[in-house]
Design a protein around this motif. Structure first.
Motif, PDB file in Angstrom:
ATOM      1  N   GLY A 227       0.740  -1.469  -0.029  1.00 34.45           N
ATOM      2  CA  GLY A 227      -0.015  -0.082   0.000  1.00 34.45           C
ATOM      3  C   GLY A 227       0.551   1.236   0.017  1.00 34.45           C
ATOM      4  O   GLY A 227       0.365   2.313   0.398  1.00 34.45           O
ATOM      5  N   ALA A 228       1.931   1.270  -0.395  1.00 36.13           N
ATOM      6  CA  ALA A 228       2.768   2.479  -0.334  1.00 36.13           C
ATOM      7  C   ALA A 228       2.535   3.208  -1.349  1.00 36.13           C
ATOM      8  O   ALA A 228       2.184   3.128  -2.334  1.00 36.13           O
ATOM      9  CB  ALA A 228       4.300   1.907  -0.941  1.00 36.13           C
ATOM     10  N   GLU A 229       2.472   4.611  -0.841  1.00 37.73           N
ATOM     11  CA  GLU A 229       2.002   5.764  -1.580  1.00 37.73           C
ATOM     12  C   GLU A 229       3.387   6.383  -2.384  1.00 37.73           C
ATOM     13  O   GLU A 229       3.232   7.041  -3.417  1.00 37.73           O
ATOM     14  CB  GLU A 229       1.455   6.851  -0.698  1.00 37.73           C
ATOM     15  CG  GLU A 229       0.241   6.306  -0.101  1.00 37.73           C
ATOM     16  CD  GLU A 229      -0.252   7.039   1.200  1.00 37.73           C
ATOM     17  OE1 GLU A 229      -1.314   7.343   1.470  1.00 37.73           O
ATOM     18  OE2 GLU A 229       0.714   7.692   1.724  1.00 37.73           O
ATOM     19  N   LEU A 230       4.471   6.309  -1.756  1.00 38.26           N
ATOM     20  CA  LEU A 230       5.754   6.916  -2.434  1.00 38.26           C
ATOM     21  C   LEU A 230       6.733   5.881  -2.341  1.00 38.26           C
ATOM     22  O   LEU A 230       6.705   4.890  -1.267  1.00 38.26           O
ATOM     23  CB  LEU A 230       6.107   8.012  -1.577  1.00 38.26           C
ATOM     24  CG  LEU A 230       7.373   8.694  -1.887  1.00 38.26           C
ATOM     25  CD1 LEU A 230       7.080  10.335  -1.923  1.00 38.26           C
ATOM     26  CD2 LEU A 230       8.569   8.144  -0.990  1.00 38.26           C
ATOM     27  N   VAL A 231       7.606   5.512  -3.073  1.00 41.20           N
ATOM     28  CA  VAL A 231       8.663   4.710  -3.266  1.00 41.20           C
ATOM     29  C   VAL A 231      10.055   5.501  -2.825  1.00 41.20           C
ATOM     30  O   VAL A 231      10.299   6.413  -4.018  1.00 41.20           O
ATOM     31  CB  VAL A 231       8.758   3.832  -4.364  1.00 41.20           C
ATOM     32  CG1 VAL A 231      10.131   2.818  -4.353  1.00 41.20           C
ATOM     33  CG2 VAL A 231       7.557   2.786  -4.354  1.00 41.20           C
ATOM     34  N   PHE A 232      10.776   5.446  -2.087  1.00 35.26           N
ATOM     35  CA  PHE A 232      12.135   6.148  -1.787  1.00 35.26           C
ATOM     36  C   PHE A 232      13.173   5.200  -2.506  1.00 35.26           C
ATOM     37  O   PHE A 232      13.205   4.074  -2.406  1.00 35.26           O
ATOM     38  CB  PHE A 232      12.282   6.289  -0.526  1.00 35.26           C
ATOM     39  CG  PHE A 232      13.689   7.081  -0.060  1.00 35.26           C
ATOM     40  CD1 PHE A 232      13.916   8.114  -0.801  1.00 35.26           C
ATOM     41  CD2 PHE A 232      14.700   6.405   0.697  1.00 35.26           C
ATOM     42  CE1 PHE A 232      15.086   8.948  -0.380  1.00 35.26           C
ATOM     43  CE2 PHE A 232      15.590   6.916   1.089  1.00 35.26           C
ATOM     44  CZ  PHE A 232      15.956   8.361   0.394  1.00 35.26           C
ATOM     45  N   LEU A 233      13.882   5.680  -3.618  1.00 34.16           N
ATOM     46  CA  LEU A 233      15.039   5.147  -4.107  1.00 34.16           C
ATOM     47  C   LEU A 233      16.322   5.788  -4.014  1.00 34.16           C
ATOM     48  O   LEU A 233      16.887   6.463  -4.711  1.00 34.16           O
ATOM     49  CB  LEU A 233      14.547   5.188  -5.648  1.00 34.16           C
ATOM     50  CG  LEU A 233      13.334   4.489  -6.088  1.00 34.16           C
ATOM     51  CD1 LEU A 233      12.924   4.712  -7.447  1.00 34.16           C
ATOM     52  CD2 LEU A 233      13.316   3.114  -5.931  1.00 34.16           C
ATOM     53  N   PRO A 234      16.820   5.353  -2.997  1.00 36.32           N
ATOM     54  CA  PRO A 234      18.494   5.824  -2.680  1.00 36.32           C
ATOM     55  C   PRO A 234      19.391   5.001  -3.657  1.00 36.32           C
ATOM     56  O   PRO A 234      20.340   4.355  -3.070  1.00 36.32           O
ATOM     57  CB  PRO A 234      18.533   5.497  -1.064  1.00 36.32           C
ATOM     58  CG  PRO A 234      17.772   4.268  -0.917  1.00 36.32           C
ATOM     59  CD  PRO A 234      16.623   4.235  -1.829  1.00 36.32           C
ATOM     60  N   ILE A 235      19.246   5.123  -4.794  1.00 33.85           N
ATOM     61  CA  ILE A 235      20.102   4.487  -5.710  1.00 33.85           C
ATOM     62  C   ILE A 235      20.417   5.233  -7.068  1.00 33.85           C
ATOM     63  O   ILE A 235      19.972   6.380  -6.995  1.00 33.85           O
ATOM     64  CB  ILE A 235      19.195   3.041  -6.348  1.00 33.85           C
ATOM     65  CG1 ILE A 235      17.886   3.426  -6.964  1.00 33.85           C
ATOM     66  CG2 ILE A 235      19.059   2.195  -5.126  1.00 33.85           C
ATOM     67  CD1 ILE A 235      16.877   2.314  -7.487  1.00 33.85           C
ATOM     68  N   TYR A 236      21.243   4.582  -7.955  1.00 33.68           N
ATOM     69  CA  TYR A 236      21.615   5.331  -9.154  1.00 33.68           C
ATOM     70  C   TYR A 236      20.586   5.132 -10.315  1.00 33.68           C
ATOM     71  O   TYR A 236      19.572   4.148 -10.022  1.00 33.68           O
ATOM     72  CB  TYR A 236      22.908   5.010  -9.536  1.00 33.68           C
ATOM     73  CG  TYR A 236      23.847   5.134  -8.540  1.00 33.68           C
ATOM     74  CD1 TYR A 236      24.441   6.398  -8.184  1.00 33.68           C
ATOM     75  CD2 TYR A 236      24.609   4.004  -7.932  1.00 33.68           C
ATOM     76  CE1 TYR A 236      25.444   6.670  -7.570  1.00 33.68           C
ATOM     77  CE2 TYR A 236      25.637   4.223  -6.977  1.00 33.68           C
ATOM     78  CZ  TYR A 236      26.199   5.479  -6.868  1.00 33.68           C
ATOM     79  OH  TYR A 236      27.166   5.842  -5.807  1.00 33.68           O
ATOM     80  N   TYR A 237      20.560   6.189 -11.236  1.00 31.91           N
ATOM     81  CA  TYR A 237      19.621   6.253 -12.433  1.00 31.91           C
ATOM     82  C   TYR A 237      19.591   5.019 -12.947  1.00 31.91           C
ATOM     83  O   TYR A 237      18.580   4.839 -13.536  1.00 31.91           O
ATOM     84  CB  TYR A 237      19.973   7.514 -12.839  1.00 31.91           C
ATOM     85  CG  TYR A 237      21.291   7.337 -13.893  1.00 31.91           C
ATOM     86  CD1 TYR A 237      21.235   7.140 -15.126  1.00 31.91           C
ATOM     87  CD2 TYR A 237      22.364   7.896 -13.407  1.00 31.91           C
ATOM     88  CE1 TYR A 237      22.426   6.865 -15.820  1.00 31.91           C
ATOM     89  CE2 TYR A 237      23.763   7.760 -13.921  1.00 31.91           C
ATOM     90  CZ  TYR A 237      23.600   7.351 -15.235  1.00 31.91           C
ATOM     91  OH  TYR A 237      24.749   7.348 -15.860  1.00 31.91           O
ATOM     92  N   GLN A 238      20.401   4.200 -13.312  1.00 33.76           N
ATOM     93  CA  GLN A 238      20.578   3.065 -14.171  1.00 33.76           C
ATOM     94  C   GLN A 238      19.404   2.164 -13.600  1.00 33.76           C
ATOM     95  O   GLN A 238      18.611   1.522 -14.411  1.00 33.76           O
ATOM     96  CB  GLN A 238      21.844   2.360 -14.067  1.00 33.76           C
ATOM     97  CG  GLN A 238      22.954   3.217 -14.917  1.00 33.76           C
ATOM     98  CD  GLN A 238      23.996   3.836 -13.894  1.00 33.76           C
ATOM     99  OE1 GLN A 238      23.337   4.241 -12.768  1.00 33.76           O
ATOM    100  NE2 GLN A 238      25.055   4.334 -14.083  1.00 33.76           N
ATOM    101  N   GLU A 239      19.501   1.963 -12.374  1.00 30.52           N
ATOM    102  CA  GLU A 239      18.364   1.007 -11.766  1.00 30.52           C
ATOM    103  C   GLU A 239      17.359   1.572 -12.036  1.00 30.52           C
ATOM    104  O   GLU A 239      16.130   0.864 -11.956  1.00 30.52           O
ATOM    105  CB  GLU A 239      19.086   0.359 -10.245  1.00 30.52           C
ATOM    106  CG  GLU A 239      20.282  -0.661 -10.599  1.00 30.52           C
ATOM    107  CD  GLU A 239      21.462   0.366 -10.467  1.00 30.52           C
ATOM    108  OE1 GLU A 239      21.399   1.698 -10.329  1.00 30.52           O
ATOM    109  OE2 GLU A 239      22.662  -0.333 -10.366  1.00 30.52           O
TER     110      GLU A 239
END
Length: 387
Positions: A227-239
């Motif tokens: 049920g996540a409304e937002l996904v936090f992505l502390p990763i690089y742009y390729q992935e």
């Protein structure tokens, strides 16, 4: 016979004396130059992270060219040389040694965290001044000779959680991160702590590794079902580019928020920019900012390199001007030893205040960390816009 032995002994002593003189550490000898400061750079200009290294190389070169055109630093010109490390720690150390042979007196680099953490062991041993534009791991500047222009991983994590909570972007947040990458895992750990303190509900925290970074179906499914409304992505742009495409195919369309490793996604070959619409991320710089300093830099960069600069180029540009300010503050000259230059610059760094592309009134503490406010950008119609 005795005379022969004496002659041999004298010859050996002479050779040893010469050898000891030649092998003296950089801290005990000058560079031999009285007219030129030699600044080295290390980062990936080939391989997966090449967009970062090329940006840093070009940003620093632009600053060097401008400074030299305007009379140098206290009348002394700058020589600049950049080495490719392919985002590899061992190659980065090799690049450092090559630059030392060239006569490097101070280092702008390395660009990425793992190589920088390896190189800082060497700069520390040599007492060489090091200012990284973009290595975010805490360990990358763990010694007193090393400073950074960018935010550290923990600072990015806490700032991201604060921004999401303070602006009420979501209450339920999922995280997809690379557990094998210190940059990603370091940001995630601090984000999780700050999210809890801010009342955010981290409903899913799904990891991947360097060996499994092409198929994100499991992570996406768990984020979606939580049920996540937002996904936090502390990763690089390729992935991230793969995650955005795979999530859309799965019918999962949450908000997305990332950190500075996201910068460059719109320049990725073959990427459908519409997938990134609404994507937000922390960055100290965007080429779309309308202030005069940014627009002057963007124009000069485009004229010189035929491309729009990303954050990493601005970081490197700021690094060179910061070194200039520290040299002017300390009064150090290029005929000093590497160690003497380092001691002078690391003292000056805690006394200067810089108005840069990547922040206003930036100051540095003795631990090498900068103090500046973060900026958030959003992707709108295929371009970055300041929030």
């Amino acid at each position: 016979m005795k005379l022969w032995k004496k002659a041999v002994s004298l010859a050996i002593v002479s050779v040893l004396a010469l050898s000891m003189s030649a092998c003296g550490g950089s801290e005990n000898k000058s560079t031999g130059s009285t007219d030129t400061f030699k600044i080295g750079g290390i980062g990936p200009t080939t391989g997966d992270a090449a967009i970062y290294g090329k940006a840093v190389k070009n940003g620093a070169q632009l600053a060097v060219d401008e400074i030299n055109k305007n009379g140098g630093i206290n009348g002394k010109k700058i020589e600049y040389k950049f080495e490719d490390d392919q985002n590899d720690a061992e190659k980065s150390v090799n690049a450092y040694n090559s630059l030392k042979d060239w006569g490097m007196q101070m280092l702008v680099g390395a660009v990425t965290s793992n190589p920088c953490t390896a190189v800082v062991e060497n700069t520390h041993n040599d007492n060489m001044f090091q200012l990284t534009p973009s290595a975010t791991a805490v360990e990358s500047i763990q010694y007193d000779n090393a400073f950074r222009m960018c935010f550290s991983d923990p600072n990015q994590g806490s700032a991201s959680a604060d921004y999401i909570a303070d602006n009420k972007l979501a209450s339920k947040v999922a995280v997809i991160y690379n557990s094998s990458d210190p940059y990603s895992s370091g940001i995630y750990q601090k984000f999780a702590e700050e999210a809890k303190a801010k009342g955010l509900d981290v409903v899913a925290a799904e990891a991947f590794t360097a060996d499994s970074k092409t198929d994100f179906s499991v992570q996406i499914q768990k984020a979606q079902s939580s049920g996540a409304e937002l996904v936090f992505l502390p990763i690089y742009y390729q992935e991230t580019s793969l995650i955005l495409a795979q999530a859309k195919k799965a019918g999962f369309t949450p908000k997305y928020f990332g950190c500075d490793g996201m910068d460059g996604i719109l320049a990725l070959d073959g990427f459908d920019k519409s997938l990134a619409e609404g994507l937000m991320f922390l960055t100290p710089f965007t080429a779309d900012a309308e202030d005069e300093k940014t627009q002057t830099f963007v124009k000069a960069y485009k004229d010189a390199f035929g491309d729009t600069p990303i954050q990493f180029a601005a970081d490197a540009y700021d690094c060179v001007y910061t070194i200039k300010a520290a040299i002017e503050k300390s009064g150090v000259t290029p005929d000093k030893s590497v160690s003497d230059i380092c001691d002078a610059l690391k003292a000056a760094m805690t006394q200067i205040k810089m108005d840069c592309l990547t922040g206003k009134e930036i100051t540095w503490s003795a631990d090498g960390e900068p103090s500046k406010l973060p900026t958030v950008v959003v992707v709108e119609k295929g371009a970055y816009k300041v929030k």
